[in-house]
Design an enzyme around this catalytic site. Structure first.
Site, PDB file in Angstrom:
ATOM      1  CB  SER A 121      -0.939   0.000   1.212  1.00  0.00           C
ATOM      2  OG  SER A 121      -0.213  -0.240   2.403  1.00  0.00           O
ATOM      3  CG  ASP A 233       6.163  -9.974   4.891  1.00  0.00           C
ATOM      4  OD1 ASP A 233       5.978 -11.176   4.658  1.00  0.00           O
ATOM      5  OD2 ASP A 233       6.183  -9.107   4.003  1.00  0.00           O
ATOM      6  CG  HIS A 368      -1.343   3.517   4.565  1.00  0.00           C
ATOM      7  ND1 HIS A 368      -2.375   3.014   5.327  1.00  0.00           N
ATOM      8  CD2 HIS A 368      -0.789   2.458   3.913  1.00  0.00           C
ATOM      9  CE1 HIS A 368      -2.449   1.702   5.144  1.00  0.00           C
ATOM     10  NE2 HIS A 368      -1.505   1.342   4.300  1.00  0.00           N
TER      11      HIS A 368
END
Length: 397
Positions: A121, A233, A368
């Site tokens: 993203s 991850d 983000h």
């Protein structure tokens, strides 16, 4: 503390949303129409948070609906103003003075004809231009730090816009908004929510699109591919579903496979392996809203378990060490192919302002990149590109 807060934050936020449904004193009331398709919004949430249960997705969707009266004015957000980027070099004269390079060791900015990107993203520019929580789910690929090509340097500082100063007919950059399967995504093959497991498939998609483009000379055009992966991850490291977790060996195997796909199918390619940031640094971006959204997006990053947090930080270091190992390998360093680590995120800390986290660097989900961070990352990547290995910066400012 956070775990206790999370039990009540949904009710608290719903209470806030009721208060915010009335106009604030001195703030202009802005009418915002909700999406027409309830099911479409649910599907978008499921795509972004595949590990969440249906009940959790419904709760988050309710939260978004209840907060639709939050406006840009109510949140007291200043409009984004692009930072100036001044470059006095005479690009035309420099290009005329040099012949096209034949080896990757002599590669120059004006040699790059094609750009591509793989990742998650952060490369898809998830929420980059969002003004509200419910618009975070839009992918603003045109302003992505490594592959966005909207406008020019006067409007957006991105790697492609920097390269377009030398190569106006640069191919591959993404524009506008949309998912990876939209035409305007072009060679931005990043998919939000991706872990390293998905990287070989993204590379295969990149190869397919490049070979299908009649304007690209696959054998002779120099290509630059930027890869940033590993955040997700880390974010699932503490989750219960072990099927989605990767051992260090599996992480390395997927990256190695990705690089082999690019090397074997795309001659004359320079790969930027961008080191990842430790997600536990997001812990300082704390508020009721931020904590709830972090709980959905990356619960491992805000854990109060100090031992677990230390293990996640160690995991980030181990992932970055694998990037270094692959980049130093002879198999990924030839006359026409190179993989180089660009470490500017490794030691980058959360930007501060007056002793507090500067939330302007982040989308409304407090996780983000905002437009400001995308520009900072683009400048940092550029600066790392033009200095030799061993002299690259490990932070963006």
């Amino acid at each position: 503390r956070r775990q206790t807060m999370q039990r009540f934050c949904i009710l608290i936020l719903l209470g806030i949303s009721v208060t915010m449904s009335r106009p604030l004193h001195g703030v202009k009331n802005v009418e915002i129409s909700p999406p027409d398709n309830h099911e479409q919004e649910i599907r978008q949430l499921q795509e972004v948070y595949p590990w969440r249960s249906k009940q959790e997705i419904e709760i988050m969707h309710t939260l978004i609906q209840e907060n639709r009266e939050f406006t840009k004015s109510a949140m007291n957000q200043a409009p984004f103003v692009p930072r100036p980027f001044n470059c006095s070099i005479n690009v035309t004269d420099v290009k005329k003075s040099r012949d096209p390079t034949k080896t990757v060791n002599n590669l120059n900015p004006w040699d790059i004809k094609v750009v591509g990107a793989l990742g998650d993203s952060l490369t898809a520019a998830f929420g980059a231009r969002a003004e509200f929580v419910w618009t975070v789910f839009t992918e603003y690929r045109g302003v992505s730090w490594s592959i966005g090509g909207d406008g020019d340097l006067k409007q957006w500082i991105t790697l492609p816009n920097l390269l377009k100063a030398w190569t106006p007919d640069l191919i591959g950059f993404s524009t506008g908004e949309g998912k990876a399967d939209t035409p305007q995504a072009h060679l931005n093959r990043a998919i939000s929510g991706s872990t390293t497991i998905a990287l070989p498939a993204e590379a295969a998609s990149l190869v397919q699109r490049i070979h299908a483009n009649p304007n690209i000379d696959v054998e002779n055009d120099w290509k630059m591919v930027t890869i940033l992966i590993g955040g997700n991850d880390q974010c699932i490291f503490c989750q219960g579903d072990n099927s989605k977790k990767l051992s260090l060996q599996e992480f390395e195997a997927n990256l190695r496979m990705t690089l082999h796909i690019i090397k074997n199918e795309l001659p004359r390619t320079f790969v930027n392996l961008v080191s990842m940031q430790d997600v536990t640094k997001m812990n300082v971006l704390s508020s009721i809203t931020c904590d709830l959204l972090h709980w959905y997006e990356c619960p491992c990053g805000i854990t109060d378990d100090m031992a677990l947090r230390k293990n996640i930080s160690l995991l980030s270091d181990e992932y970055n060490a694998i990037l270094d190992k692959l980049a130093m390998s002879d198999e990924f360093n030839t006359d026409t192919f190179a993989a180089v680590v660009q470490p500017f995120l490794t030691d980058t800390e959360i930007p501060m302002k007056n002793g507090n986290p500067d939330f302007s660097y982040f989308a409304p989900d407090c996780f983000h990149f905002s437009e400001i961070s995308h520009e900072a990352a683009a400048v940092a990547l550029w600066n790392d590109l033009i200095v030799p290995v061993g002299s690259k910066s490990r932070k963006w400012k």
